[in-house]
Design an enzyme around this catalytic site. Structure first.
Site, mmCIF file in Angstrom:
data_model
loop_
_atom_site.group_PDB
_atom_site.id
_atom_site.type_symbol
_atom_site.label_atom_id
_atom_site.label_comp_id
_atom_site.label_asym_id
_atom_site.label_seq_id
_atom_site.Cartn_x
_atom_site.Cartn_y
_atom_site.Cartn_z
ATOM 1 N N GLN A 86 0.450 -1.142 0.154
ATOM 2 C CA GLN A 86 0.055 -0.360 -0.256
ATOM 3 C C GLN A 86 1.470 1.406 0.200
ATOM 4 O O GLN A 86 1.809 0.843 0.157
ATOM 5 C CB GLN A 86 -0.727 -0.103 0.803
ATOM 6 C CG GLN A 86 -0.642 -0.162 1.926
ATOM 7 C CD GLN A 86 -1.095 -1.078 3.341
ATOM 8 O OE1 GLN A 86 -2.293 -0.714 3.813
ATOM 9 N NE2 GLN A 86 -0.366 -1.356 5.001
ATOM 10 N N ASP A 111 0.166 0.476 13.918
ATOM 11 C CA ASP A 111 0.769 1.710 14.638
ATOM 12 C C ASP A 111 1.095 1.275 15.665
ATOM 13 O O ASP A 111 1.017 2.682 16.849
ATOM 14 C CB ASP A 111 -0.435 2.946 14.022
ATOM 15 C CG ASP A 111 -1.863 2.626 14.595
ATOM 16 O OD1 ASP A 111 -2.460 2.536 15.785
ATOM 17 O OD2 ASP A 111 -2.677 1.948 13.518
ATOM 18 N N ASP A 116 -8.126 -4.944 14.100
ATOM 19 C CA ASP A 116 -7.752 -3.615 13.667
ATOM 20 C C ASP A 116 -7.254 -3.436 12.324
ATOM 21 O O ASP A 116 -6.367 -3.019 11.873
ATOM 22 C CB ASP A 116 -6.544 -3.292 14.950
ATOM 23 C CG ASP A 116 -6.553 -1.598 14.607
ATOM 24 O OD1 ASP A 116 -7.265 -1.091 13.551
ATOM 25 O OD2 ASP A 116 -5.460 -1.150 14.710
ATOM 26 N N THR A 170 -7.790 -2.140 7.736
ATOM 27 C CA THR A 170 -7.846 -1.153 7.393
ATOM 28 C C THR A 170 -9.100 -1.361 6.658
ATOM 29 O O THR A 170 -9.706 -2.336 6.488
ATOM 30 C CB THR A 170 -6.809 -1.114 5.931
ATOM 31 O OG1 THR A 170 -7.283 -2.036 5.204
ATOM 32 C CG2 THR A 170 -5.239 -0.998 6.331
#
Lengths: 291, 491
Positions: A31, A86, A155, A157
């Site tokens: 990505q 993250d 979690d 996208t």
């Protein structure tokens, strides 16, 4: 200079944030990754042009996806986190001393590298000794784990890119197998407001609903996500997200939060009528292959 | 490796594509067909397919050549294709591989001629026999009893058929089968040629054999006389485009005449340019592309076999004769041991996991892997199979294994198809001679072909396949409750 980051929430709706600096731009194997500094939201991470987190509002997402299951299940010790490169979710999880192991599966090592460099606050707890990071396809790794986890946090996208596999029935089914008999899976369920998002949400809710005995949706207000309105899925083999909430016990841990409270926990499961209807529609549709 | 074909022409060229690009630049005013005139007359179609696409949906004309009588760019494209595939000549086909197979048979046999072939051929082969009136001499394919699949032909069975039918004009080989199983093609070609017969190959599933290392031998490399190659399967061209390859013994002009008997005179430039561009891609990058496909299939096989219950079969089937080679880019899985018929797994994958695979039959499924696949989708397929096992695994008692049913050929497919006939309820047809086809589609291999005796074993099989959800096709009666039988054919 007039520099703006814009994200299309639908082909006809655009959400823009003024940018002071474009700090990072790179393409990984999976990505496009970008980091911006912005006056209103602070530092912002985007993947393929979609906001993943901002310093200003990430606490809402990270708290709601973590504390809700933690306040329900009486003894979570082994946790699997999927995506979440993250580090925000891991940061919340590491606040619980009862947790002995956190496996983090992220397909894209570059996301973690970028976050360590540009969002050190968030990524700081990735070095906690309980955290074990694996870079691989989540579908593959979850297929191979059998009944080892008390909690799985998905979690991901959104369901229209490289994270598509994390919204599939095969993925949820293999999560079911990877959980202990009283395990819980929590996932980000997208937004019910715009049509394309709503349909994706219905599809994945149906898949979870037919996989787990208990499957409920809860909501939160997150300004930088589509429509500012976000959903989470709570899927569980034994515990009910509201009936089995142990507010006293959770409060006794003394964790300081900015969004989550046990009272909001209960409230977040009370949904607007249009959303209840959407969920009912797929929950009552029992079209399965008849053998 | 003698089969590694080294092209002599410049394979970076794509003459039809180049001519279309030039043509577009010229902005020629169309007062010819097609009537949509570069899409202007049909804005909805243009919006759907795209302006780029409809603007090259044009008619044969001098700068673009003519497929029925190629003298410029189409001829060049055909010669480039022949060069890339190591053939004497290659015909671009726009009626699917069905038309390539039919042209192959019509070029080599006439009414009353005998042709040696295995029974597990695609319907297009037997259709061609209906058209030309040739008489099939079936060689029973070998069978893997555990998997319930037909394998290739054994050398001694082919040799016996040749000995017993010395006047047969050709031997046709299914190579590879849908499942990727190859016969000993070189040996069969040699036997056929020694007996003065042609060797024809239905190579619909073997385009990539021409562009891979460690792959089974291709028809042209094995010395076969003709081969039908489905470029739109593993070759990446548009659906319905195909190639017919021929060896040095065949007359280019005569085969062209045969093709022109049934081929459209308005051949689609979308299909032809897709063949041209795909051939170029295969010639330039095919080896890398198919090595990757092979690796993905091997990875999936290992992962699926690790789930337990499923058997994703591979090279271990090779036995030196009826499985002379195995095409490792194929991904087939035996499902019976988890208690599900292949067709059931096929349906569950589509209905509940949004995964469409190529086909499922009694005991197996086949997932088609190609140059367009990515590892993340493969992970979904493997994970879905794991989840299906978790949810549905049950005893396999009561599940049939597919049996090869040795057919009794009473008359030629053509005689039976055109014979005076009547329609009877399926259950009352035992002992009669069938005058039409019955098959599961896909894979499209006839359970009954015209001219064959209907037995209770065959009817049981049809009933079982239907009850498991197989899609049956062929008969005039779309509901498949009645079947056409030859009047007076009953024993």
């Amino acid at each position: 200079m007039d520099l703006w980051f814009s994200e299309f929430h639908t082909p006809d709706v655009k959400h823009s944030i003024r940018v002071t600096r474009h700090l990072y731009s790179g393409r990984s194997d999976y990505q496009q990754i970008d980091v911006f500094d912005t006056p209103e939201f602070g530092r912002v991470l985007t993947l393929d042009g979609s906001v993943m987190l901002t310093e200003r509002d990430e606490f809402i997402y990270d708290e709601m996806i973590t504390h809700v299951p933690m306040a329900v299940h009486p003894n979570i010790r082994d946790v699997l986190v999927i995506g979440a490169g993250d580090g925000g979710v891991v940061k919340e999880l590491t606040r619980y001393s009862q947790i002995r192991r956190i496996d983090l599966i992220e397909m894209d090592p570059q996301v973690i590298e970028v976050c360590r460099t540009y969002l050190p606050e968030n990524a700081s707890r990735l070095d906690d000794e309980r955290v074990h990071i694996r870079f691989e396809n989540a579908l593959r790794s979850i297929r191979r784990s059998n009944g080892n986890y008390d909690l799985i946090i998905v979690d991901s996208t959104d369901p229209f890119g490289p994270g598509e596999g994390l919204f599939t029935r095969e993925f949820y089914g293999n999560c079911f197998s990877a959980l202990r008999p009283d395990g819980i899976m929590v996932n980000q369920q997208g937004s019910p407001f715009y049509r394309q998002d709503a349909e994706a949400m219905q599809r994945s809710h149906k898949r979870i609903y037919t996989t787990f005995p208990i499957s409920r949706i809860y909501q939160a207000h997150i300004p930088t996500y589509a429509a500012g309105y976000w959903l989470f899925g709570f899927a569980s083999k034994r515990y009910h997200p509201v009936d089995d909430l142990n507010a006293e016990k959770w409060s006794s841990l003394g964790l300081e939060t900015r969004y989550y409270t046990p009272l909001l926990h209960v409230g977040s499961f009370y949904l607007p009528a249009f959303l209840e209807n959407m969920l009912r529609e797929v929950e009552q549709d029992n079209s399965q292959t008849v053998l | 490796m003698d089969r590694t074909n080294k092209p002599k022409l410049d394979q970076r060229r794509a003459p039809i594509y180049e001519a279309l690009e030039n043509f577009r630049q010229m902005r020629v005013v169309p007062f010819d067909v097609p009537g949509h005139k570069r899409g202007r007359g049909n804005p909805e179609l243009t919006a759907f397919l795209g302006e780029q696409c409809v603007s090259v949906d044009v008619n044969s004309m001098k700068p673009l050549d003519n497929l029925s009588h190629p003298i410029s760019v189409i001829r060049e494209a055909e010669m480039l294709a022949a060069d890339a595939f190591g053939a004497s000549y290659a015909f671009l086909m726009v009626g699917g591989t069905t038309s390539a197979v039919q042209s192959m048979l019509l070029s080599s046999c006439k009414r009353g001629d005998e042709i040696i072939l295995p029974r597990n051929v695609h319907r297009s082969v037997i259709n061609a026999l209906v058209l030309c009136g040739a008489v099939p001499v079936y060689v029973d394919p070998d069978v893997d009893r555990r998997l319930g699949i037909s394998l290739g032909m054994c050398r001694r069975d082919v040799a016996r058929a040749i000995r017993e039918h010395p006047n047969a004009v050709a031997v046709l080989v299914n190579n590879p089968t849908y499942y990727g199983i190859c016969s000993d093609l070189r040996a069969i070609v040699r036997m056929a040629h020694e007996a003065g017969m042609l060797c024809l190959v239905d190579e619909a599933h073997g385009t990539h054999f021409y562009f891979g290392d460690d792959m089974p031998v291709s028809a042209m490399a094995a010395g076969a006389d003709m081969s039908a190659v489905s470029m739109h399967k593993s070759g990446g061209s548009l659906t319905q485009s195909s190639l017919l390859l021929i060896g040095p013994q065949m007359s280019v002009g005569y085969v062209r005449q045969i093709i022109n008997l049934t081929q459209t005179t308005s051949a689609s430039y979308l299909l032809m340019s897709s063949l041209d561009i795909s051939r170029r891609n295969l010639a330039l990058r095919g080896r890398t592309v198919f090595a990757r496909v092979g690796e993905m299939a091997e990875y999936a096989r290992e992962e699926i076999n690790e789930i337990g219950g499923y058997y994703a079969f591979g090279k271990e089937l090779v036995n030196g004769d009826s499985v002379f080679a195995f095409d490792t880019t194929k991904l087939s899985v035996h499902t019976r041991d988890i208690g599900l018929a292949g067709i059931e797994v096929y349906d569950i994958l589509r209905d509940e996991y949004d995964i469409q695979i190529e086909f499922g039959e009694i005991g197996n499924i086949l997932a088609y892997l190609s140059m367009g696949d990515r590892p993340q989708e493969l992970e979904r397929l493997v994970s879905a199979l794991a989840d299906i096992r978790r949810r549905y695994q049950r005893s396999s008692i009561g599940l049939l294994s597919q049996e090869y049913i040795d057919p009794e050929v009473v008359m030629s497919p053509q005689d039976a198809f055109y014979a005076p006939k009547r329609s009877v309820p399926l259950e009352k047809s035992v002992g009669e001679v069938c005058s039409e086809f019955v098959m599961c589609y896909p894979p499209g291999i006839p359970i009954l072909a015209p001219g064959e005796r209907i037995t209770s074993q065959i009817l049981d099989y049809i009933e079982y396949a239907r009850s498991k959800g197989c899609s049956l096709t062929g008969p005039e009666d779309l509901a498949i409750e009645n079947i056409n039988i030859v009047i007076g054919g009953k024993k």
